[in-house]
Design a protein around this motif. Structure first.
Motif, PDB file in Angstrom:
ATOM      1  N   LYS A   1     -14.847 -18.872 -32.965  1.00 44.76           N
ATOM      2  CA  LYS A   1     -13.601 -18.996 -33.703  1.00 44.76           C
ATOM      3  C   LYS A   1     -12.977 -20.402 -33.674  1.00 44.76           C
ATOM      4  O   LYS A   1     -12.540 -20.892 -34.723  1.00 44.76           O
ATOM      5  N   PRO A   2     -12.934 -21.052 -32.502  1.00 42.01           N
ATOM      6  CA  PRO A   2     -12.349 -22.400 -32.515  1.00 42.01           C
ATOM      7  C   PRO A   2     -13.035 -23.316 -33.522  1.00 42.01           C
ATOM      8  O   PRO A   2     -12.387 -24.105 -34.202  1.00 42.01           O
ATOM      9  N   TYR A   3     -14.359 -23.170 -33.644  1.00 43.81           N
ATOM     10  CA  TYR A   3     -15.076 -24.053 -34.556  1.00 43.81           C
ATOM     11  C   TYR A   3     -14.780 -23.701 -36.011  1.00 43.81           C
ATOM     12  O   TYR A   3     -14.820 -24.560 -36.891  1.00 43.81           O
ATOM     13  N   VAL A   4     -14.489 -22.424 -36.265  1.00 41.45           N
ATOM     14  CA  VAL A   4     -14.081 -22.026 -37.618  1.00 41.45           C
ATOM     15  C   VAL A   4     -12.748 -22.678 -37.963  1.00 41.45           C
ATOM     16  O   VAL A   4     -12.529 -23.154 -39.069  1.00 41.45           O
ATOM     17  N   PHE A   5     -11.848 -22.724 -36.972  1.00 44.56           N
ATOM     18  CA  PHE A   5     -10.535 -23.322 -37.210  1.00 44.56           C
ATOM     19  C   PHE A   5     -10.628 -24.835 -37.371  1.00 44.56           C
ATOM     20  O   PHE A   5      -9.966 -25.440 -38.206  1.00 44.56           O
TER      21      PHE A   5
END
Lengths: 302, 329
Positions: free
Chosen positions: B41-45
């Motif tokens: 998720k952090p990388y999606v953000f």
């Protein structure tokens, strides 16, 4: 960077925050010299805009045969009209104005939204390479835009991207992104930890926390950056000059073209300049506080 | 009218597109098993903004350095060369422009900061209403585009033959004081007078920015330090130099470097007002001409490399300051 926005916002940049020191005490307060110097600077700074503004209402003949200051002794006042504005709108400024809006609005929203997501992750999520990635953004703050033009012209050609608006949105998003991430991360990172953690306890996903909590709480920083980026894209000349290739134009390019090709037609240039400046001036007068905050926050941009 | 409809459509597509992108990416990640979801998720953000920055700043920077060592960039005959660097170090037009850039970065930041400081200090002693009016007037040029500002000042510098009435303010004033000028100021390259005339435009635009930041800093100077100096019998001028200035030094540095980086890349003003003629050229304009008028991408790239090298110290300072701030968090 002393000037970056952080959560408890209390600056009043253009108004006096502190009460002025009690008058007639130890020589403080404004002496006649101070007042005179200040008035002089203000007059010098205002005259250029004022002269252009007055001239934009004068007919072509009047502008080039007598100075605009002669209207103060009543010369040619009866000839004032809005004809110049009509003429320059017809000479291409009208469509350019619409194009400028179509460039500047998405070119503001896109980087803001993308940067807010990134800023949230940088501030409140743990992941590998977090610090390194953020340092890259900080380093990119001062990289000159000129690096992008030659490689990207080639890339857009190779990929067959021909839509001018798409090119400009992406380019402005890229150029504005380091600053957006930097400002928003500083702001979002300074929000109280308990608020974010209580949302987590209540079972909210990151995505929900972001939309329902972070965005509403970050409005001051979002507005500050939005205004900075909007004015930056609206006022931009270079990026539009290079990437708008299909005959569409934005206001700055049209104005520069008028200067180049019809440099003696001051009736068009004066009115054209004011049309191109109308939006920034409205923003300036209506949103002065946010505007100041945006510029101050933007003071680390290259 | 079709134009306006198209514009509204364009705005909707651009704004809707970015919202849809995040919504879809998030929906995809949420389908994954919990563990992977948390990890990805952090990388999606961060991903979209990183991608944009990578594509528009990092990748081009690398490519620009590469192009600076190439000849006939973009053609099948592209090959390695050092000619661009020979050009960088020997071309006299380029050097003349570099001298102008040097003058710009010396004059514009210092004069803009001096005016900004003057206004900030003096207006601090006025009543709040007068202070606000004075500051707004100085600050207003900041809202204007470089092209708009250039137009405004071209009108100030406008010139007509001495026999007829001048409508440009500068020439008119000169005619009142002495003889009417025989040439337009933007064509007088003696002592680079015309370059200074261009710098005035940017000083006019940036002084307000300096004023706003410096004024905020001055208002944060603790009153008791000034009071103490006053009791010791210091004059207002001494208080300014010895008490106020040392305490706002970091702001002065930030403002000066910000304006310096801005004028290092100055393009619009010389481009619109003189096209770089009459010895007023600057390196950003040479870059533009090489890349888009003469189509020599190798030479254009070498000019950008020079620009990057000049901004490296500021990049280093920014990162250093950021690290210090983080340490204090």
């Amino acid at each position: 960077m002393s000037a970056t926005t952080s959560a408890p916002e209390s600056e009043e940049a253009l108004g006096a925050k502190k009460a002025p020191p009690p008058s007639s005490e130890g020589g403080a307060g404004a002496s006649w010299f101070a007042r005179f110097a200040l008035v002089l600077v203000c007059v010098i700074f205002t005259i250029p805009t004022l002269g252009l503004f007055i001239s934009s209402f004068r007919p072509r003949e009047d502008i080039i045969t007598s100075g605009w200051w002669t209207v103060f002794v009543g010369r040619g006042l009866e000839n004032f009209s809005l004809d110049n504005y009509q003429a320059v709108l017809d000479a291409g400024m009208g469509p350019s104005f619409v194009n400028s809006l179509a460039v500047a609005v998405p070119a503001t929203v896109i980087p803001i939204l993308a940067a807010a997501f990134a800023a949230y992750a940088f501030a409140w999520m743990d992941f590998k390479g977090r610090e390194l990635l953020f340092v890259i953004f900080v380093g990119l703050l001062v990289v000159p835009l000129q690096v992008a033009f030659v490689p990207l012209t080639q890339l857009f050609n190779d990929l067959g991207v021909t839509n001018d608006f798409l090119k400009l949105w992406l380019a402005h998003a890229g150029f504005g992104m380091p600053l957006a991430v930097y400002i928003l991360r500083n702001y979002i990172g300074s929000l109280p930890r308990e608020v974010i953690e209580s949302a987590k306890v209540d079972g909210a996903s990151h995505f929900m926390t972001f939309w329902r909590l972070i965005i509403p709480l970050s409005v001051p920083a979002l507005a500050a950056f939005a205004i900075f980026q909007f004015l930056w894209t609206w006022n931009d000349y270079l990026v539009a000059l290079i990437f708008m290739t299909s005959g569409q134009e934005v206001v700055t390019v049209t104005l520069a073209e008028l200067v180049g090709s019809r440099g003696q037609d001051w009736h068009l240039l004066t009115a054209g300049a004011f049309i191109s400046m109308s939006v920034p001036l409205i923003v300036f007068f209506a949103l002065q506080r946010f505007f100041v905050r945006g510029l101050t926050a933007g003071s680390v941009k290259g | 009218m079709g134009n306006a409809v198209q514009a509204v459509l364009a705005i909707l597509i651009g704004v809707g597109g970015i919202i849809a992108l995040f919504w879809i990416l998030n929906a995809v990640v949420e389908r994954l098993p919990k563990r992977q979801e948390e990890r990805l998720k952090p990388y999606v953000f961060v991903g979209p903004s990183l991608a944009v920055v990578g594509l528009f700043l990092l990748y081009p920077a690398v490519l620009t350095v590469w192009f600076s060592f190439q000849t006939r960039v973009g053609t099948p005959d592209q090959e390695f060369t050092l000619d661009n660097y020979v050009y960088l170090f020997t071309d006299s037009r380029l050097h003349s422009a570099l001298i102008n850039n040097l003058l710009w970065i010396i004059v514009v930041p210092s004069v803009a900061v001096a005016i900004g400081l003057l206004v900030a200090v003096l207006s601090d002693r006025l009543k709040p209403t007068s202070e606000k009016i004075a500051k707004s007037l100085i600050f207003l040029p900041m809202a204007v585009s470089f092209v708009g500002a250039s137009t405004i000042w071209l009108f100030i510098y406008a010139w007509r033959p001495p026999e007829v009435e001048q409508f440009g303010l500068l020439a008119a004033l000169a005619s009142v004081v002495g003889d009417p000028p025989s040439t337009p100021i933007l064509q007088i390259s003696d002592f680079r007078l015309n370059s200074f005339a261009l710098m005035a435009v940017v000083i006019w635009m940036q002084a307000g920015f300096a004023m706003v930041l410096l004024s905020a800093a001055i208002k944060n100077v603790p009153e008791d330090t000034i009071e103490a100096a006053r009791i010791d019998g210091a004059s207002e001028v001494q208080i300014f130099w010895r008490v106020t200035v040392p305490q706002i030094k970091s702001t002065i540095v930030v403002v000066t470097t910000t304006i310096l980086i801005l004028v290092l890349k100055i393009f619009d003003v010389p481009r619109v007002m003189t096209s770089g003629d009459f010895d007023t050229n600057v390196i950003a304009n040479i870059f533009y001409d090489q890349a888009f008028t003469f189509g020599d991408r190798g030479r254009a790239s070498v000019v950008v490399v020079a620009l990057i090298v000049m901004t490296l110290p500021f990049m280093y300072l920014n990162i250093k300051r950021f690290r210090e701030q983080e340490a204090q968090r």
